[in-house]
Design a protein around this motif. Structure first.
Motif, PDB file in Angstrom:
ATOM      1  N   LEU A   1      11.511 -12.486   4.074  1.00  0.00           N
ATOM      2  CA  LEU A   1      11.717 -12.083   5.471  1.00  0.00           C
ATOM      3  C   LEU A   1      13.116 -11.512   5.679  1.00  0.00           C
ATOM      4  CD1 LEU A   1       9.951 -15.105   7.209  1.00  0.00           C
ATOM      5  CD2 LEU A   1       9.107 -12.758   7.072  1.00  0.00           C
ATOM      6  N   SER A   2      14.087 -12.027   4.931  1.00  0.00           N
ATOM      7  CA  SER A   2      15.457 -11.535   5.071  1.00  0.00           C
ATOM      8  C   SER A   2      15.594 -10.097   4.576  1.00  0.00           C
ATOM      9  CB  SER A   2      16.428 -12.442   4.315  1.00  0.00           C
ATOM     10  OG  SER A   2      16.247 -12.321   2.910  1.00  0.00           O
ATOM     11  N   LEU A   3      14.682  -9.662   3.720  1.00  0.00           N
ATOM     12  CA  LEU A   3      14.700  -8.279   3.234  1.00  0.00           C
ATOM     13  C   LEU A   3      14.198  -7.297   4.284  1.00  0.00           C
ATOM     14  CD1 LEU A   3      13.241  -8.900  -0.334  1.00  0.00           C
ATOM     15  CD2 LEU A   3      15.577  -8.132   0.181  1.00  0.00           C
ATOM     16  N   GLY A   4      13.560  -7.822   5.307  1.00  0.00           N
ATOM     17  CA  GLY A   4      13.040  -6.968   6.369  1.00  0.00           C
ATOM     18  C   GLY A   4      11.542  -7.025   6.527  1.00  0.00           C
ATOM     19  N   ALA A   5      10.863  -7.853   5.717  1.00  0.00           N
ATOM     20  CA  ALA A   5       9.419  -8.015   5.881  1.00  0.00           C
ATOM     21  C   ALA A   5       9.129  -8.658   7.234  1.00  0.00           C
ATOM     22  CB  ALA A   5       8.853  -8.868   4.757  1.00  0.00           C
ATOM     23  N   ASP A   6       7.991  -8.308   7.819  1.00  0.00           N
ATOM     24  CA  ASP A   6       7.617  -8.848   9.123  1.00  0.00           C
ATOM     25  C   ASP A   6       6.785 -10.119   9.000  1.00  0.00           C
ATOM     26  OD1 ASP A   6       8.433  -6.569  11.122  1.00  0.00           O
ATOM     27  OD2 ASP A   6       7.470  -5.570   9.430  1.00  0.00           O
ATOM     28  N   ASP A   7       6.127 -10.269   7.865  1.00  0.00           N
ATOM     29  CA  ASP A   7       5.271 -11.436   7.660  1.00  0.00           C
ATOM     30  C   ASP A   7       5.171 -11.687   6.164  1.00  0.00           C
ATOM     31  OD1 ASP A   7       3.658 -13.583   8.212  1.00  0.00           O
ATOM     32  OD2 ASP A   7       2.031 -12.425   9.112  1.00  0.00           O
ATOM     33  N   TYR A   8       4.681 -12.858   5.802  1.00  0.00           N
ATOM     34  CA  TYR A   8       4.696 -13.302   4.417  1.00  0.00           C
ATOM     35  C   TYR A   8       3.426 -14.093   4.161  1.00  0.00           C
ATOM     36  CZ  TYR A   8       7.143 -14.887   0.173  1.00  0.00           C
ATOM     37  OH  TYR A   8       7.535 -15.099  -1.118  1.00  0.00           O
TER      38      TYR A   8
ATOM     39  N   LEU B   1      -4.024  -6.984  11.419  1.00  0.00           N
ATOM     40  CA  LEU B   1      -4.333  -6.544  12.779  1.00  0.00           C
ATOM     41  C   LEU B   1      -3.198  -6.887  13.739  1.00  0.00           C
ATOM     42  CD1 LEU B   1      -8.112  -7.524  12.969  1.00  0.00           C
ATOM     43  CD2 LEU B   1      -7.172  -5.209  12.937  1.00  0.00           C
ATOM     44  N   ALA B   2      -2.630  -8.078  13.581  1.00  0.00           N
ATOM     45  CA  ALA B   2      -1.526  -8.490  14.446  1.00  0.00           C
ATOM     46  C   ALA B   2      -0.310  -7.592  14.235  1.00  0.00           C
ATOM     47  CB  ALA B   2      -1.168  -9.948  14.184  1.00  0.00           C
ATOM     48  N   LEU B   3      -0.001  -7.273  12.977  1.00  0.00           N
ATOM     49  CA  LEU B   3       1.137  -6.397  12.696  1.00  0.00           C
ATOM     50  C   LEU B   3       0.863  -4.984  13.194  1.00  0.00           C
ATOM     51  CD1 LEU B   3       2.156  -7.526   9.078  1.00  0.00           C
ATOM     52  CD2 LEU B   3       3.398  -7.933  11.216  1.00  0.00           C
ATOM     53  N   GLY B   4      -0.393  -4.535  13.076  1.00  0.00           N
ATOM     54  CA  GLY B   4      -0.746  -3.215  13.568  1.00  0.00           C
ATOM     55  C   GLY B   4      -0.533  -3.089  15.061  1.00  0.00           C
ATOM     56  N   ARG B   5      -0.832  -4.151  15.787  1.00  0.00           N
ATOM     57  CA  ARG B   5      -0.613  -4.121  17.241  1.00  0.00           C
ATOM     58  C   ARG B   5       0.874  -4.036  17.553  1.00  0.00           C
ATOM     59  NH1 ARG B   5      -5.092  -7.757  17.114  1.00  0.00           N
ATOM     60  NH2 ARG B   5      -3.710  -9.567  17.004  1.00  0.00           N
TER      61      ARG B   5
ATOM     62  N   ARG C   1       6.618   6.798  -2.553  1.00  0.00           N
ATOM     63  CA  ARG C   1       6.206   8.184  -2.362  1.00  0.00           C
ATOM     64  C   ARG C   1       5.226   8.317  -1.206  1.00  0.00           C
ATOM     65  NH1 ARG C   1       1.917  10.945  -3.304  1.00  0.00           N
ATOM     66  NH2 ARG C   1       0.905   9.332  -4.571  1.00  0.00           N
ATOM     67  N   ARG C   2       4.254   7.413  -1.160  1.00  0.00           N
ATOM     68  CA  ARG C   2       3.248   7.483  -0.097  1.00  0.00           C
ATOM     69  C   ARG C   2       3.876   7.215   1.266  1.00  0.00           C
ATOM     70  NH1 ARG C   2      -2.466   6.825  -1.663  1.00  0.00           N
ATOM     71  NH2 ARG C   2      -2.616   6.981  -3.922  1.00  0.00           N
ATOM     72  N   LEU C   3       4.812   6.285   1.323  1.00  0.00           N
ATOM     73  CA  LEU C   3       5.486   6.006   2.586  1.00  0.00           C
ATOM     74  C   LEU C   3       6.301   7.213   3.057  1.00  0.00           C
ATOM     75  CD1 LEU C   3       6.705   2.345   1.975  1.00  0.00           C
ATOM     76  CD2 LEU C   3       4.941   3.069   3.588  1.00  0.00           C
ATOM     77  N   ASP C   4       6.828   7.986   2.096  1.00  0.00           N
ATOM     78  CA  ASP C   4       7.580   9.193   2.445  1.00  0.00           C
ATOM     79  C   ASP C   4       6.651  10.310   2.919  1.00  0.00           C
ATOM     80  OD1 ASP C   4      10.023   8.068   1.835  1.00  0.00           O
ATOM     81  OD2 ASP C   4      10.080   8.851  -0.217  1.00  0.00           O
ATOM     82  N   ASP C   5       5.444  10.366   2.332  1.00  0.00           N
ATOM     83  CA  ASP C   5       4.536  11.490   2.602  1.00  0.00           C
ATOM     84  C   ASP C   5       3.637  11.271   3.814  1.00  0.00           C
ATOM     85  OD1 ASP C   5       5.580  12.743   0.412  1.00  0.00           O
ATOM     86  OD2 ASP C   5       3.911  12.269  -0.937  1.00  0.00           O
ATOM     87  N   ASP C   6       3.316  10.009   4.125  1.00  0.00           N
ATOM     88  CA  ASP C   6       2.348   9.717   5.188  1.00  0.00           C
ATOM     89  C   ASP C   6       2.904   8.665   6.142  1.00  0.00           C
ATOM     90  OD1 ASP C   6      -0.086  11.307   4.403  1.00  0.00           O
ATOM     91  OD2 ASP C   6       0.176  10.137   2.570  1.00  0.00           O
ATOM     92  N   VAL C   7       2.264   8.572   7.305  1.00  0.00           N
ATOM     93  CA  VAL C   7       2.656   7.568   8.305  1.00  0.00           C
ATOM     94  C   VAL C   7       1.656   6.427   8.259  1.00  0.00           C
ATOM     95  CG1 VAL C   7       3.012   7.117  10.753  1.00  0.00           C
ATOM     96  CG2 VAL C   7       3.703   9.318   9.777  1.00  0.00           C
ATOM     97  N   TYR C   8       2.152   5.224   8.021  1.00  0.00           N
ATOM     98  CA  TYR C   8       1.320   4.019   7.980  1.00  0.00           C
ATOM     99  C   TYR C   8       1.774   3.046   9.057  1.00  0.00           C
ATOM    100  CZ  TYR C   8      -0.380   5.629   3.444  1.00  0.00           C
ATOM    101  OH  TYR C   8      -0.970   6.357   2.444  1.00  0.00           O
ATOM    102  N   ASP C   9       0.825   2.298   9.572  1.00  0.00           N
ATOM    103  CA  ASP C   9       1.148   1.259  10.554  1.00  0.00           C
ATOM    104  C   ASP C   9       1.582  -0.024   9.870  1.00  0.00           C
ATOM    105  OD1 ASP C   9       0.278   2.629  13.099  1.00  0.00           O
ATOM    106  OD2 ASP C   9      -1.576   2.742  11.954  1.00  0.00           O
ATOM    107  N   VAL C  10       0.913  -0.353   8.760  1.00  0.00           N
ATOM    108  CA  VAL C  10       1.188  -1.613   8.056  1.00  0.00           C
ATOM    109  C   VAL C  10       1.243  -1.352   6.552  1.00  0.00           C
ATOM    110  CG1 VAL C  10       0.381  -3.970   7.592  1.00  0.00           C
ATOM    111  CG2 VAL C  10       0.027  -2.960   9.849  1.00  0.00           C
ATOM    112  N   LEU C  11       2.182  -2.020   5.883  1.00  0.00           N
ATOM    113  CA  LEU C  11       2.285  -2.017   4.423  1.00  0.00           C
ATOM    114  C   LEU C  11       2.009  -3.432   3.927  1.00  0.00           C
ATOM    115  CD1 LEU C  11       3.140  -0.932   1.609  1.00  0.00           C
ATOM    116  CD2 LEU C  11       5.520  -1.430   2.277  1.00  0.00           C
ATOM    117  N   VAL C  12       0.922  -3.586   3.152  1.00  0.00           N
ATOM    118  CA  VAL C  12       0.638  -4.857   2.485  1.00  0.00           C
ATOM    119  C   VAL C  12       1.297  -4.746   1.114  1.00  0.00           C
ATOM    120  CG1 VAL C  12      -1.141  -6.411   1.616  1.00  0.00           C
ATOM    121  CG2 VAL C  12      -1.526  -5.147   3.739  1.00  0.00           C
ATOM    122  N   LEU C  13       2.370  -5.495   0.900  1.00  0.00           N
ATOM    123  CA  LEU C  13       3.271  -5.272  -0.231  1.00  0.00           C
ATOM    124  C   LEU C  13       3.338  -6.470  -1.165  1.00  0.00           C
ATOM    125  CD1 LEU C  13       5.534  -3.556  -1.582  1.00  0.00           C
ATOM    126  CD2 LEU C  13       7.141  -4.628   0.029  1.00  0.00           C
TER     127      LEU C  13
END
Length: 223
Positions: free
Chosen positions: A91-98, A113-117, A38-50
């Motif tokens: 990573l195969s699901l589409g995550a950028d880092d683990y 910070l690296a992912l945000g850049r 829901r939050r991802l749909d409502d707002d714009v985020y640079d990074v998701l820590v999941l």
């Protein structure tokens, strides 16, 4: 930078959020997968820590929906399992880092910070304007060689205005970019932060108020 932390362990989630805020990063928390979507749909985020093992909707599905929905958010997946198979699967699901739990908090901040850049167009890590030098990597600021002891919010506001390069940034845009979700647009936090920031910057004026529009950095003096 704006970060969403999707983690059901409340203590860990708040610890991560407070640590990121201390590094001038706006951070919101979602306690389950459905809230994260829901939050991802409502707002714009640079990074998701999941967190991968979320209740409500599994972290894998949150990741899958974000990627398939065309979101530009960068995803750092957290899990209690650090095997090679799990890393590859995440990573195969589409995550950028683990990152496997338990983790060193300093490493998590560095990865965020690296992912945000990567989430934004390449920007210079050091900004110079009106005698101000802002090192966004080292989180240090100075003016005319004098160190500026800025709070995280003061640093973030100054960075936002300097990045605008003299263009006007509205009050609401500052709230959106620097403060966390649910911060009222009627808050006086922006004005209080700007007042303190201006006092630390000193004269001549660096941040100008544009009546009815917002704020901008003063023009560079003619050579």
């Amino acid at each position: 930078m704006r970060v969403l932390i999707a983690e059901d362990e409340e203590f860990l989630a708040e610890m991560i959020a407070e640590g990121l805020r201390a590094n001038a990063i706006a951070a919101d928390v979602a306690g389950d997968g459905l809230e994260a979507v829901r939050r991802l749909d409502d707002d714009v985020y640079d990074v998701l820590v999941l967190d991968r093992d979320l209740p409500g909707l599994h972290g894998d599905e949150v990741c899958r929906r974000a990627v398939q929905g065309g979101s530009l958010v960068r995803i750092l997946m957290l899990t209690a399992s650090g095997t090679v198979h799990d890393r590859v699967e995440g990573l195969s699901l589409g995550a950028d880092d683990y990152l496997a739990k338990p983790f060193a908090f300093e490493e998590l901040v560095a990865r965020v910070l690296a992912l945000g850049r990567r989430a934004r167009p390449a920007l210079p890590p050091v900004i110079r304007r009106a005698g101000v030098v802002l090192d966004t990597s080292a989180r240090r600021a100075s003016r005319h060689g004098r160190p500026l002891p800025l709070s995280p919010k003061e640093f973030a506001v100054l960075e936002t205005l300097l990045r605008a390069g003299g263009a006007v940034v509205s009050h609401d845009d500052l709230v959106e970019q620097v403060w966390e979700e649910h911060t009222s647009y009627r808050t006086n936090a922006v004005r209080v932060t700007l007042s303190r920031l201006r006092a630390k910057l000193g004269d001549p004026v660096v941040i100008e108020t544009v009546p009815g529009a917002g704020y901008r950095t003063a023009a560079e003096p003619a050579a």
